[in-house]
Design a protein around this motif. Structure first.
Motif, PDB file in Angstrom:
ATOM      1  N   THR A 225      -0.388   1.675   3.865  1.00  0.00           N
ATOM      2  CA  THR A 225      -1.294   0.944   4.745  1.00  0.00           C
ATOM      3  C   THR A 225      -0.486  -0.015   5.601  1.00  0.00           C
ATOM      4  O   THR A 225       0.283  -0.834   5.079  1.00  0.00           O
TER       5      THR A 225
ATOM      6  N   LYS B 211      -0.981  -2.806   8.617  1.00  0.00           N
ATOM      7  CA  LYS B 211      -1.945  -3.625   9.352  1.00  0.00           C
ATOM      8  C   LYS B 211      -3.371  -3.138   9.115  1.00  0.00           C
ATOM      9  O   LYS B 211      -4.179  -3.046  10.056  1.00  0.00           O
ATOM     10  N   GLY B 212      -3.650  -2.819   7.860  1.00  0.00           N
ATOM     11  CA  GLY B 212      -5.005  -2.425   7.485  1.00  0.00           C
ATOM     12  C   GLY B 212      -5.351  -0.980   7.761  1.00  0.00           C
ATOM     13  O   GLY B 212      -6.445  -0.521   7.398  1.00  0.00           O
ATOM     14  N   GLN B 213      -4.454  -0.228   8.373  1.00  0.00           N
ATOM     15  CA  GLN B 213      -4.719   1.168   8.690  1.00  0.00           C
ATOM     16  C   GLN B 213      -3.879   2.094   7.809  1.00  0.00           C
ATOM     17  O   GLN B 213      -2.678   1.863   7.632  1.00  0.00           O
ATOM     18  N   LYS B 214      -4.512   3.118   7.265  1.00  0.00           N
ATOM     19  CA  LYS B 214      -3.806   4.076   6.424  1.00  0.00           C
ATOM     20  C   LYS B 214      -2.978   5.009   7.303  1.00  0.00           C
ATOM     21  O   LYS B 214      -3.479   5.574   8.280  1.00  0.00           O
ATOM     22  N   LYS B 215      -1.689   5.152   6.932  1.00  0.00           N
ATOM     23  CA  LYS B 215      -0.795   6.027   7.689  1.00  0.00           C
ATOM     24  C   LYS B 215      -0.030   6.933   6.734  1.00  0.00           C
ATOM     25  O   LYS B 215       0.345   6.515   5.640  1.00  0.00           O
TER      26      LYS B 215
ATOM     27  N   THR C 277       1.957   7.974   1.767  1.00  0.00           N
ATOM     28  CA  THR C 277       0.806   7.339   2.409  1.00  0.00           C
ATOM     29  C   THR C 277       0.855   5.841   2.140  1.00  0.00           C
ATOM     30  O   THR C 277       0.953   5.413   0.989  1.00  0.00           O
TER      31      THR C 277
END
Length: 294
Positions: free
Chosen positions: A186, A188-192, A184
């Protein structure tokens, strides 16, 4: 590009899965016959990181040197970092395949290494540079072939140790899948979440996992292959499929940045490192950063 070498140094790993010493001696003896004016030296590694230490020392030389790693991808990884981390413009690199996988040699080599040494045939190919923090300190390493997080690099590390056949390569895929979940990060500010995320200059990792098929080794870009987060059964199917058709390609990139959440394992050419939690990570293509006779 034609290049003249003042000396050839063959660094061999006596503990490689192949016969690093015998391969080194064979090349030395062949060069003594075919190119007697080029001095050839054999150097044996005695501990992890020794090839990198040697390359660092040779980077201080005023001579034009050819360093050849008679080892697997790990020994070559050490040597490449000794060259690139020290900005050694006087060193050309090469590898004699003496490991189990030898992904880099398989993907890059196109002609006889002895002929290339004698004729001074040098190619400039890309490297992958990774910067982050490890142990609270700034950390930089280079990969000659690929870097990755998640399941596929973890499995790739195990596959390089095995004598593979059709059955056990698939058994190992399943075995190590159930020992690992996902990564897991981050972006560009998004958790993936990824079951696997690989940045590569070559088209195949280990013996069975195919990566991006569309890239070039000297275009200043790496390819990204991925498996988004899936159930374990779905990942098993994707990995088995990847042995024939390859992983999903996200495209070609000059750089890729993300941030870790927890301490994160990352694999570079078979070598495993642990990045700090909450660490910024930058993956960057170094165009034609490796000078090689392959």
């Amino acid at each position: 590009m034609s290049h003249r070498f003042d000396q050839v140094i063959i660094i061999y790993n006596p503990n490689s899965t192949g016969d690093g010493k015998a391969n080194a001696m064979q090349l030395r003896d062949q060069l003594r016959v075919d190119a007697p004016k080029i001095p050839v030296t054999l150097r044996e590694t005695s501990h992890a990181g020794h090839a990198e230490e040697m390359a660092r020392q040779y980077a201080k030389s005023s001579k034009q040197l050819l360093l050849i790693s008679s080892s697997g991808d790990g020994g070559y990884h050490e040597m490449i970092n000794g060259i690139l981390l020290n900005n050694a413009t006087n060193i050309t690199a090469g590898i004699l395949p003496s490991g189990n996988a030898n992904d880099h040699y398989t993907a890059i080599s196109g002609s006889d290494i002895t002929t290339n040494i004698i004729d001074g045939n040098v190619r400039n190919i890309d490297a992958i540079k990774i910067t982050s923090t490890v142990g609270g300190k700034q950390w930089t390493r280079y990969a000659h072939s690929y870097a990755g997080i998640g399941l596929t690099p973890t499995i790739g590390r195990q596959l390089t140790k095995a004598d593979l056949n059709w059955f056990n390569e698939r058994w190992l895929l399943v075995k190590y899948l159930f020992k690992y979940t996902h990564a897991t990060i981050t972006v560009k500010g998004q958790k993936k979440r990824f079951s696997s995320l690989v940045w590569s200059n070559i088209a195949q990792m280990s013996k069975v996992v195919k990566l991006a098929q569309s890239g070039k080794v000297d275009d200043g870009k790496f390819e990204i292959s991925s498996i988004g987060y899936r159930s374990k059964l779905q990942v098993i199917a994707l990995l088995i499929k990847s042995a024939t058709f390859g992983l999903e390609e996200l495209g070609s990139f000059e750089s890729y940045t993300f941030k870790t959440i927890k301490p994160l394992l990352i694999q570079l050419d078979g070598e495993i490192y642990t990045l700090d939690a909450r660490s910024d990570v930058n993956v960057e293509s170094v165009r034609r950063g490796i000078h090689t006779v392959l």
